[in-house]
Design an enzyme around this catalytic site. Sequence first.
Site, PDB file in Angstrom:
ATOM      1  N   GLY A 372      12.738  34.675  28.179  1.00 33.41           N
ATOM      2  CA  GLY A 372      13.813  35.335  28.909  1.00 33.41           C
ATOM      3  C   GLY A 372      13.326  35.777  30.268  1.00 33.41           C
ATOM      4  N   SER A 373      12.679  36.941  30.298  1.00 33.71           N
ATOM      5  CA  SER A 373      11.969  37.422  31.473  1.00 33.71           C
ATOM      6  C   SER A 373      11.103  38.584  31.002  1.00 33.71           C
ATOM      7  CB  SER A 373      12.923  37.897  32.568  1.00 33.71           C
ATOM      8  OG  SER A 373      13.362  39.213  32.281  1.00 33.71           O
ATOM      9  N   SER A 378      13.553  37.726  24.637  1.00 33.33           N
ATOM     10  CA  SER A 378      13.281  36.308  24.423  1.00 33.33           C
ATOM     11  C   SER A 378      13.875  35.981  23.049  1.00 33.33           C
ATOM     12  CB  SER A 378      11.785  36.023  24.435  1.00 33.33           C
ATOM     13  OG  SER A 378      11.238  36.261  25.704  1.00 33.33           O
ATOM     14  N   HIS A 396      15.046  25.978  27.149  1.00 34.04           N
ATOM     15  CA  HIS A 396      13.670  26.484  27.031  1.00 34.04           C
ATOM     16  C   HIS A 396      13.527  27.890  27.580  1.00 34.04           C
ATOM     17  CE1 HIS A 396      13.378  26.053  31.281  1.00 34.04           C
ATOM     18  NE2 HIS A 396      12.070  26.061  31.332  1.00 34.04           N
ATOM     19  N   GLY A 397      14.585  28.422  28.188  1.00 35.55           N
ATOM     20  CA  GLY A 397      14.461  29.751  28.780  1.00 35.55           C
ATOM     21  C   GLY A 397      15.818  30.287  29.166  1.00 35.55           C
ATOM     22  N   ALA A 398      15.791  31.312  30.018  1.00 34.78           N
ATOM     23  CA  ALA A 398      17.024  31.836  30.595  1.00 34.78           C
ATOM     24  C   ALA A 398      17.394  30.994  31.806  1.00 34.78           C
ATOM     25  CB  ALA A 398      16.830  33.292  31.003  1.00 34.78           C
ATOM     26  N   GLY A 399      16.379  30.549  32.517  1.00 31.16           N
ATOM     27  CA  GLY A 399      16.592  29.755  33.722  1.00 31.16           C
ATOM     28  C   GLY A 399      16.729  30.627  34.946  1.00 31.16           C
TER      29      GLY A 399
HETATM   30  P1  5GP Z   1       9.578  27.508  33.150  1.00 29.93           P
HETATM   31  O1  5GP Z   1       8.923  26.746  32.073  1.00 29.93           O
HETATM   32  O2  5GP Z   1      10.832  26.825  33.604  1.00 29.93           O
HETATM   33  O3  5GP Z   1       8.664  27.797  34.256  1.00 29.93           O
HETATM   34  O4  5GP Z   1       9.981  28.929  32.544  1.00 29.93           O
HETATM   35  C1  5GP Z   1      10.619  29.007  31.308  1.00 29.93           C
HETATM   36  C2  5GP Z   1      11.389  30.285  31.146  1.00 29.93           C
HETATM   37  O5  5GP Z   1      10.513  31.373  30.939  1.00 29.93           O
HETATM   38  C3  5GP Z   1      12.216  30.733  32.331  1.00 29.93           C
HETATM   39  O6  5GP Z   1      13.443  30.049  32.393  1.00 29.93           O
HETATM   40  C4  5GP Z   1      12.405  32.215  32.068  1.00 29.93           C
HETATM   41  O7  5GP Z   1      13.621  32.479  31.385  1.00 29.93           O
HETATM   42  C5  5GP Z   1      11.247  32.566  31.146  1.00 29.93           C
HETATM   43  N1  5GP Z   1      10.327  33.588  31.702  1.00 29.93           N
HETATM   44  C6  5GP Z   1       9.799  33.654  32.955  1.00 29.93           C
HETATM   45  N2  5GP Z   1       8.955  34.708  33.057  1.00 29.93           N
HETATM   46  C7  5GP Z   1       8.956  35.318  31.842  1.00 29.93           C
HETATM   47  C8  5GP Z   1       8.261  36.463  31.288  1.00 29.93           C
HETATM   48  O8  5GP Z   1       7.463  37.145  31.938  1.00 29.93           O
HETATM   49  N3  5GP Z   1       8.501  36.767  29.990  1.00 29.93           N
HETATM   50  C9  5GP Z   1       9.366  36.051  29.214  1.00 29.93           C
HETATM   51  N4  5GP Z   1       9.552  36.411  27.942  1.00 29.93           N
HETATM   52  N5  5GP Z   1      10.027  34.978  29.701  1.00 29.93           N
HETATM   53  C10 5GP Z   1       9.823  34.612  30.990  1.00 29.93           C
HETATM   54 MN    MN Z   2       7.117  26.292  31.352  1.00 26.63          MN
END
Ligand code: 5GP
Ligand code: MN
Length: 473
Positions: A372-373, A378, A396-399
């Site tokens: 999530g962030s 998450s 895979h995430g929030a984006g």
């Molecule tokens: P990506 O693989 O695209 O770089 O990141 C994947 C996802 O990780 C992002 O879309 C975001 O939602 C999540 N994310 C980014 N930073 C954090 C963090 O510090 N903690 C958590 N739980 N999720 C994060």
């Molecule tokens: Mn990643």
Amino acid sequence: QNIRPVRKAENRWRIYPVGTMRVPVDIFASEALISVMDTETIHQLTTAASLPGVAGSVICMPDAHSGYGFPIGCVAGFCAGKEGIISAGGVGYDIGCGVRTLLTDIPAAEVYARRGEIADALFRAIPAGLKGSSHLSLNAEEIKQILHEGAAWAVRNGMGEKEDLWHTEENGCVAGADAAQVSTEARQRLTGQLGTLGSGNHYLEIQIVDSIHDTAAAAHFGLAENQIAISIHSGSRGTGHQIATDYIKAMQNALPDGHPAPDPSLAYAPLTSDLGRRYLAAMKAGRNCALANRQTIAHMVRKTFLRLFPSCRITQLYDVSHNTCNEEHHVIEGQSRRLFVHRKGATRALPSGHAALGPLFDATGQPVLVGGSMGTASWILCAARGAEASMYSANHGAGRLLSRAQARKRQQPRSLMDALKHAGISVRTHSPQLLAEEAPLAYKDVDHVTDTACATGIARKVARLRPLICIKG
Ligand code: 5GP
Ligand code: MN
Ligand code: MN
């Protein structure tokens, strides 16, 4: 040109082929998520749908945002035959980037009580940030072994258990990797980087399970309310980045006659070409590097926790990558086809009963690990039947909602640190400036993105996690 997705059903949209597009784009998103999808993302999706040999439709996940070449949150499959292609920009720079989640039996109260101490110990033990360098020094032979063996190399060298491999996609080792297709420069970059987190959005997070949404699946995964979990988000470090750089350049220089790339960032090679085959083998080596990296980090995390909580037990739930290209079978227009499926910022999502899913998660479907962030939730999901419509993929995430530059403008590092502290989240970072780029306001609402994904039937919610400690690069 002004291309607009057409609403097909609740949370489902389609861009019908126009111009050079060979197949439609299928978007999994709510009204709200479509409204924040920028024109660059739409452009990148239609460009991907214009590539030779693209099969079925290009899939866009609810967490999608623009990237280099393909958007992040994009899935595209290409025919294995003569006409199919493979694109280094379609996998991305952080080859094999992914999330590993570990589960502990440490009482939450003990983690709350010793939060600062745990954060400091992890921050010391796990190298992070642009300058964080590895505790391990590797010679050329060891690097070659890592590229071929993935997480299995780390386990073979005392960094983990056999069970960890069973709880890792591909059992921790992607077959068909060839270190000979990885440049000397790319291989050397692993020397000081195995077992390092990296910077930016990569994280090591201590989380608490704040709610269970599917009792049976949670029990199968070993998840319970108030349990302490550990999630590691990292990739293939400099090695994967260099492999991507090398092959994007080679693909730009070697485009077949009469096949101009629609965009230099989307340069590709025919799957049957020497370059295509070499990239495939190098990309697999990059994935193994990422798997070994997360295995090594997990080992250091375990060691740190065992020092602080000598009787604790830490098991692995799962490790899943979200920047990959896999050879898979899919039914396209009623016919079973062999495809090379690029997933960039998307995880594979095999539901219960799928032939490619091993016995371990056959009862529930494959775990899907969603970040999530650092300041929000998450999620742990499991793949569901509806994933057939997304080429067996999930978000895979929030984006990202804001670019890094936009986030820097809107988020003061100082006030972010204060806000997180106030919310009871212990953050450790080497760079408060870089931390601001990853502020919660830079990301979409992870609960809404997850609701949307689950409403389309591609996955089911299993558990929601809240961060207690976040280590950032
Ligand atoms: P990506 O693989 O695209 O770089 O990141 C994947 C996802 O990780 C992002 O879309 C975001 O939602 C999540 N994310 C980014 N930073 C954090 C963090 O510090 N903690 C958590 N739980 N999720 C994060
Ligand atoms: Mn990643
Ligand atoms: Mn990454």
